[in-house]
Design a protein around this motif. Structure first.
Motif, mmCIF file in Angstrom:
data_model
loop_
_atom_site.group_PDB
_atom_site.id
_atom_site.type_symbol
_atom_site.label_atom_id
_atom_site.label_comp_id
_atom_site.label_asym_id
_atom_site.label_seq_id
_atom_site.Cartn_x
_atom_site.Cartn_y
_atom_site.Cartn_z
ATOM 1 N N UNK A 20 0.834 -1.206 0.000
ATOM 2 C CA UNK A 20 0.000 0.000 0.000
ATOM 3 C C UNK A 20 0.865 1.250 0.000
ATOM 4 N N UNK A 21 1.852 1.253 0.863
ATOM 5 C CA UNK A 21 2.737 2.427 0.970
ATOM 6 C C UNK A 21 3.465 2.689 -0.343
ATOM 7 N N UNK A 22 3.943 1.608 -0.983
ATOM 8 C CA UNK A 22 4.652 1.764 -2.256
ATOM 9 C C UNK A 22 3.724 2.302 -3.343
ATOM 10 N N UNK A 23 2.498 1.787 -3.379
ATOM 11 C CA UNK A 23 1.535 2.263 -4.386
ATOM 12 C C UNK A 23 1.160 3.729 -4.165
ATOM 13 N N UNK A 24 0.944 4.095 -2.905
ATOM 14 C CA UNK A 24 0.582 5.482 -2.588
ATOM 15 C C UNK A 24 1.639 6.449 -3.094
ATOM 16 N N UNK A 25 2.891 6.043 -2.967
ATOM 17 C CA UNK A 25 3.986 6.931 -3.407
ATOM 18 C C UNK A 25 4.060 7.067 -4.926
ATOM 19 N N UNK A 26 3.435 6.107 -5.657
ATOM 20 C CA UNK A 26 3.513 6.131 -7.121
ATOM 21 C C UNK A 26 2.251 6.678 -7.786
ATOM 22 N N UNK A 27 1.156 6.756 -7.042
ATOM 23 C CA UNK A 27 -0.099 7.241 -7.623
ATOM 24 C C UNK A 27 -0.190 8.759 -7.538
ATOM 25 N N UNK A 28 -0.905 9.331 -8.476
ATOM 26 C CA UNK A 28 -1.114 10.775 -8.456
ATOM 27 C C UNK A 28 -2.159 11.120 -7.388
ATOM 28 N N UNK A 29 -2.226 12.393 -7.004
ATOM 29 C CA UNK A 29 -3.179 12.835 -5.981
ATOM 30 C C UNK A 29 -4.630 12.540 -6.377
#
Length: 451
Positions: free
Chosen positions: A72-81
């Motif tokens: 989850x943390x890794x995905x959050x860092x790669x997704x746009x706002x």
């Protein structure tokens, strides 16, 4: 990963390599959310984002809820706002609150900034409750009806608001002030006339609910006892503030079982998957209890030192020490495991202590007697030393009774003192029984063999 899922995984990897978003969406359309989450866990970081962006908006939120914290943390860092905002807004509020609790502060800040004001308010409301309370695991997305609504009006209301609710089957009946009055199921409404009033068909007797401040273990006990699909959560004035659904109750049950398992193995509770934890973190979780048990085990050494004149006079006594300590530890572990389990599932209460004591004493007499007789004949056949064989037999008999009793009573004592009964599992019981068995052994040897 199951063989069928491996075939899909290989196909998805090929589509990711060619960035075929359209085919990715088609292949995942009918897949289970949990299976997609398993596939994402196995992919490389770049592939995870490609697959995740190919999912439908509502499916992406469900899949996201199944992922482990690191992913989850890794995905959050790669997704746009905007992408992140859509996911958080699609999550059920209890899942969104869990997400905020388990991720680092900098990631949480980005999540809350991306969420809608309504979602932020809902998350903050859930986060105000204590971590292990019913309020912390409830969701505020439930269907509420009024007693003066008829069935036709109720179905119309359900169609209007039901899309974003976590459960549709069970509806809760509240008065204009929000006080819980009853519960009605969709099945009951379907079998009623459209003109029937909800106040007439709802169930208001023996209505079971929990308070926001109740321990979440009480919630799981009620789900196990009554087979609920959802359980209402009320405040001190009986206002309905949320519900706990069966999937959240099962998640709590798994967490509590895992925590008890760790404590029973003398490990501090671990919240992350084994492979996700660093070596240093795992060492910290283990070393504290090992240190405590190591220090407490020195009592056994002091007992041996105190009675060294006994086995100095008869070295043959030493050979039976490991057998006595191991048998006592195993007997105590059996009792403590059964009692801890009984407490965990609600079968045993503190006031059952006398019943447990008497039962374990009787079991200890039977088991200890049988083991002592077998060990006596074995020892006598091997050594031909009658006094030694009698000493070992009596010591084993007393050790098993002592171990069974201690193993059965310590978890109940811990419960009475407000501690987790799982703390009194095999490591603690074994340490106490070791000291007791050695004392009994050497005292018995001194009296029978006049050492």
């Amino acid at each position: 990963m199951p063989e069928e899922l491996e075939k899909v995984f290989d196909e998805i990897q090929k589509l990711i390599e060619t960035k075929n978003i359209r085919e990715l969406r088609i292949i995942t359309e009918d897949m289970n959310d949990a299976d997609i989450a398993d596939i994402i866990e196995e992919l490389e970081p770049e592939g995870r984002v490609i697959l995740f962006r190919a999912l439908r908006k509502d499916m992406a939120a469900e899949v996201f809820a199944h992922l482990i914290s690191d992913t989850k943390e890794a995905l959050v860092s790669q997704l746009t706002a905007p992408e992140l905002g859509r996911i958080v807004d699609e999550l059920f509020l209890d899942d969104a609150a869990d997400l905020v609790e388990e991720l680092p502060a900098d990631v949480v800040k980005r999540i809350l900034e991306s969420a809608s004001p309504e979602t932020r308010r809902g998350i903050n409301q859930l986060l105000q409750y204590q971590e292990d309370s019913a309020g912390s695991i409830m969701t505020t997305e439930y269907i509420s009806l009024r007693p003066d609504m008829n069935v036709e009006q109720s179905f119309k209301h359900i169609r209007e608001v039901g899309t974003d609710k976590e459960t549709l089957y069970t509806c809760y009946v509240t008065d204009p002030k929000g006080i819980l009055k009853g519960v009605v199921t969709v099945r009951t409404m379907l079998l009623s006339q459209y003109a029937d009033m909800i106040g007439d068909i709802m169930t208001d007797t023996n209505l079971i609910s929990v308070n926001t401040n109740d321990d979440r273990e009480k919630v799981t006990e009620l789900f196990q006892k009554y087979d609920f699909m959802a359980l209402p959560v009320v405040d001190s004035e009986n206002h309905l503030v949320g519900i706990v659904t069966v999937d959240d109750a099962m998640e709590v049950l798994e967490e509590e079982s895992t925590e008890d398992f760790h404590k029973m193995a003398a490990i501090l509770p671990i919240d992350e998957p084994y492979l996700s934890m660093g070596v240093l973190e795992l060492a910290k979780k283990r070393v504290i209890w090992l240190m405590v048990l190591m220090i407490s085990a020195t009592f056994s050494g002091q007992i041996i030192t105190h009675y060294q004149s006994v086995f100095a006079a008869l070295p043959a006594l030493i050979a039976s020490i490991p057998m006595l300590m191991d048998t006592g530890g195993n007997a105590g572990s059996q009792s403590s495991t059964l009692v801890i389990r009984g407490i965990a599932v609600g079968e045993l209460k503190i006031y059952d202590a006398l019943k447990v004591l008497l039962k374990e004493l009787r079991v200890g007499l039977l088991v200890g007697g049988g083991l002592a007789v077998v060990n006596f004949f074995y020892k006598y056949a091997m050594s031909g030393d009658l006094p030694l064989s009698i000493t070992v037999g009596i010591s084993l008999f007393a050790t098993v009774i002592f171990a069974q009793t201690i193993g059965g009573m310590l978890p109940l004592l811990a419960k009475a003192l407000g501690f987790d009964p799982a703390l009194m599992a095999s490591p603690i019981v074994t340490t106490i029984v070791d000291a007791g068995s050695l004392t009994v052994y050497f005292m018995t040897a001194g009296r029978i063999m006049h050492l």
